[in-house]
Design a protein around this motif. Structure first.
Motif, PDB file in Angstrom:
ATOM      1  N   ARG A 236      -6.576  -4.128  -0.546  1.00  0.00           N
ATOM      2  CA  ARG A 236      -6.915  -3.697   0.803  1.00  0.00           C
ATOM      3  C   ARG A 236      -5.647  -3.606   1.631  1.00  0.00           C
ATOM      4  NH1 ARG A 236     -10.744  -8.485   2.228  1.00  0.00           N
ATOM      5  NH2 ARG A 236      -9.185  -9.490   0.880  1.00  0.00           N
ATOM      6  N   TYR A 237      -5.650  -2.747   2.622  1.00  0.00           N
ATOM      7  CA  TYR A 237      -4.452  -2.653   3.450  1.00  0.00           C
ATOM      8  C   TYR A 237      -4.798  -2.308   4.890  1.00  0.00           C
ATOM      9  CZ  TYR A 237      -4.867   2.420   2.505  1.00  0.00           C
ATOM     10  OH  TYR A 237      -5.319   3.715   2.379  1.00  0.00           O
ATOM     11  N   ARG A 238      -3.826  -2.574   5.746  1.00  0.00           N
ATOM     12  CA  ARG A 238      -3.913  -2.270   7.169  1.00  0.00           C
ATOM     13  C   ARG A 238      -2.555  -1.725   7.604  1.00  0.00           C
ATOM     14  NH1 ARG A 238      -6.756  -4.699  11.651  1.00  0.00           N
ATOM     15  NH2 ARG A 238      -5.623  -4.447  13.616  1.00  0.00           N
TER      16      ARG A 238
ATOM     17  N   SER B 176     -11.963   4.002   4.268  1.00  0.00           N
ATOM     18  CA  SER B 176     -10.844   3.982   5.207  1.00  0.00           C
ATOM     19  C   SER B 176     -11.356   4.265   6.611  1.00  0.00           C
ATOM     20  CB  SER B 176      -9.804   5.030   4.819  1.00  0.00           C
ATOM     21  OG  SER B 176      -9.222   4.726   3.574  1.00  0.00           O
TER      22      SER B 176
ATOM     23  N   VAL C 258      -7.272   1.157   8.421  1.00  0.00           N
ATOM     24  CA  VAL C 258      -7.730   0.023   7.618  1.00  0.00           C
ATOM     25  C   VAL C 258      -8.483   0.550   6.401  1.00  0.00           C
ATOM     26  CG1 VAL C 258      -9.386  -1.869   7.525  1.00  0.00           C
ATOM     27  CG2 VAL C 258      -7.847  -1.681   9.473  1.00  0.00           C
TER      28      VAL C 258
ATOM     29  N   ASP D 264     -10.770  -1.114   3.517  1.00  0.00           N
ATOM     30  CA  ASP D 264     -11.410  -2.394   3.208  1.00  0.00           C
ATOM     31  C   ASP D 264     -11.751  -2.557   1.733  1.00  0.00           C
ATOM     32  OD1 ASP D 264     -13.571  -0.709   2.809  1.00  0.00           O
ATOM     33  OD2 ASP D 264     -14.756  -1.476   4.485  1.00  0.00           O
TER      34      ASP D 264
ATOM     35  N   ILE E 115     -10.298  -3.572  14.214  1.00  0.00           N
ATOM     36  CA  ILE E 115      -9.400  -2.436  14.058  1.00  0.00           C
ATOM     37  C   ILE E 115      -8.779  -1.976  15.381  1.00  0.00           C
ATOM     38  CG2 ILE E 115     -11.136  -0.604  14.330  1.00  0.00           C
ATOM     39  CD1 ILE E 115      -9.766   0.830  11.967  1.00  0.00           C
TER      40      ILE E 115
ATOM     41  N   GLN F 276     -13.378  -3.348   9.803  1.00  0.00           N
ATOM     42  CA  GLN F 276     -13.490  -2.440  10.938  1.00  0.00           C
ATOM     43  C   GLN F 276     -13.612  -3.208  12.262  1.00  0.00           C
ATOM     44  OE1 GLN F 276     -16.912   0.093  10.777  1.00  0.00           O
ATOM     45  NE2 GLN F 276     -16.313   1.334  12.528  1.00  0.00           N
TER      46      GLN F 276
ATOM     47  N   GLU G 150      -0.598  -0.334  11.076  1.00  0.00           N
ATOM     48  CA  GLU G 150      -0.590  -0.125  12.522  1.00  0.00           C
ATOM     49  C   GLU G 150       0.592   0.775  12.840  1.00  0.00           C
ATOM     50  OE1 GLU G 150      -0.487  -3.922  14.338  1.00  0.00           O
ATOM     51  OE2 GLU G 150      -2.312  -4.623  13.346  1.00  0.00           O
TER      52      GLU G 150
ATOM     53  N   PHE H 207      -8.619  -6.722   7.538  1.00  0.00           N
ATOM     54  CA  PHE H 207      -8.952  -5.569   6.710  1.00  0.00           C
ATOM     55  C   PHE H 207     -10.393  -5.106   6.906  1.00  0.00           C
ATOM     56  CE2 PHE H 207      -5.873  -8.383   4.720  1.00  0.00           C
ATOM     57  CZ  PHE H 207      -4.772  -7.539   4.630  1.00  0.00           C
TER      58      PHE H 207
ATOM     59  N   VAL I  66      -4.489   2.718  14.157  1.00  0.00           N
ATOM     60  CA  VAL I  66      -4.614   1.680  13.132  1.00  0.00           C
ATOM     61  C   VAL I  66      -5.438   2.252  11.991  1.00  0.00           C
ATOM     62  CG1 VAL I  66      -5.428  -0.631  12.567  1.00  0.00           C
ATOM     63  CG2 VAL I  66      -4.524  -0.170  14.848  1.00  0.00           C
TER      64      VAL I  66
END
Length: 327
Positions: free
Chosen positions: A68-70, A91, A85, A87, A202, A199, A72, A197, A83
């Motif tokens: 998973r990634y985020r 996406s 995200v 999960d 976010i 919503q 910004e 990760f 942003v």
């Protein structure tokens, strides 16, 4: 006697060569061990996209954990832009300008190529890997298995001091530079909250959040943890209250002072580092010289770098009053 000297020099040469080979193997094996053991990471990143002789620049913060990634993303003025995200299934993209979140089905709109985790995936898939042992950096050249004419292969540089990634260059099929990503404040396998990760969080940028790398402390303990005597503003806009003092352990133990008024925030970061002012506009107000970029203001107070920014609800005059009250 000459024969003994010759034998001695030959033995020294062999020993020195052996040490050089060992050093090369250690760097390579330590980097590969870090890639194999990667479960999570955090990093700041500066991105440059090269397209038709134009260069687009922006900065971002990256968070990764178990697939998973985020991301910004901040624009060229260092203002929060969006942003992204992922999960593990979907996406989501939050656009700060319109304050709305959308489900992103088109992966081409997501700059996943900038993720260190993306390089690791390509590294593990790639059949041919070129490696180069430089003076300060170790370079790994990897083809992009699922690439296209714009993203054909990538070259990652790792620092020999700590085996952390420092820069990634992506080239098109003709060998021209498509993108360059420079990583800063990289951390291998930090503990990250799962909420980063999802919503639900976010719409909040992490620079306004307290995450794992922040240690909340009492004001009287600041010097014990940082060796810095912090300064506090005598002036603060009406209704703003100091709600948290924390130490950012990923950023040279910088002191974070967080002031809130409802959902509005003013954050003051104090640390000791060399600030060169690049990319900032140099200005003067009263007895202080300060640097400005977007909603970020920086002042050097006898070697203590003080960084003030807000989420855009505070006027420039009010920020200058804060800066003047710190001196």
């Amino acid at each position: 006697m000459k024969r003994l000297l010759l034998v001695f020099l030959l033995m020294m040469t062999i020993a020195f060569t052996g040490c050089m080979k060992k050093s090369h193997v250690d760097v390579s094996s330590n980097i590969k061990k870090s890639l194999d053991n990667l479960k999570s990471y955090t990093s700041d990143a500066d991105v440059e996209l090269h397209n038709n002789k134009n260069v687009k620049k922006y900065s971002m913060k990256q968070f990764y954990k178990d697939g998973r990634y985020r991301m910004e993303i901040y624009d060229e003025s260092d203002k929060p832009d969006k942003v992204i995200v992922f999960d593990g299934n979907r996406s989501y993209v939050y656009f700060s300008k319109v304050n709305q979140t959308f489900i992103e089905d088109n992966s081409d709109n997501i700059p996943a190529y900038s993720l260190f985790a993306s390089f690791v995936t390509n590294f593990k898939k790639a059949g041919e890997i070129k490696e180069e042992d430089g003076e300060e950096y170790y370079r790994i050249d990897v083809p992009i298995p699922d690439g296209n004419t714009f993203m054909y292969n990538e070259v990652m540089e790792f620092s020999k001091k700590d085996y952390k990634p420092s820069s990634l260059k992506i080239y098109d099929i003709k060998g021209k530079l498509f993108a360059e990503i420079r990583y800063k404040n990289f951390m291998y396998n930090p503990k990250l909250e799962d909420g980063l990760f999802t919503q639900s969080d976010i719409s909040t940028f992490s620079r306004y959040m307290n995450i794992q790398n922040d240690l909340s402390i009492d004001i009287k303990d600041v010097y014990k943890y940082t060796g810095i005597n912090p300064v506090f503003p005598e002036y603060m806009p009406k209704n703003y209250v100091l709600v948290n003092v924390s130490i950012d352990m990923s950023n040279n133990n910088a002191i974070n002072l967080t002031y809130l008024s409802g959902n509005d925030i003013i954050k003051i970061v104090e640390s000791v580092y060399t600030f060169d002012g690049k990319g900032f506009e140099k200005k003067k107000s009263g007895n202080i010289t300060y640097y400005k970029k977007g909603n970020r203001y920086v002042v050097d107070r006898n070697g203590l770098i003080i960084d003030v920014f807000s989420n855009g609800k505070v006027s420039s005059d009010e920020v200058l009053m804060i800066l003047n009250s710190l001196i």
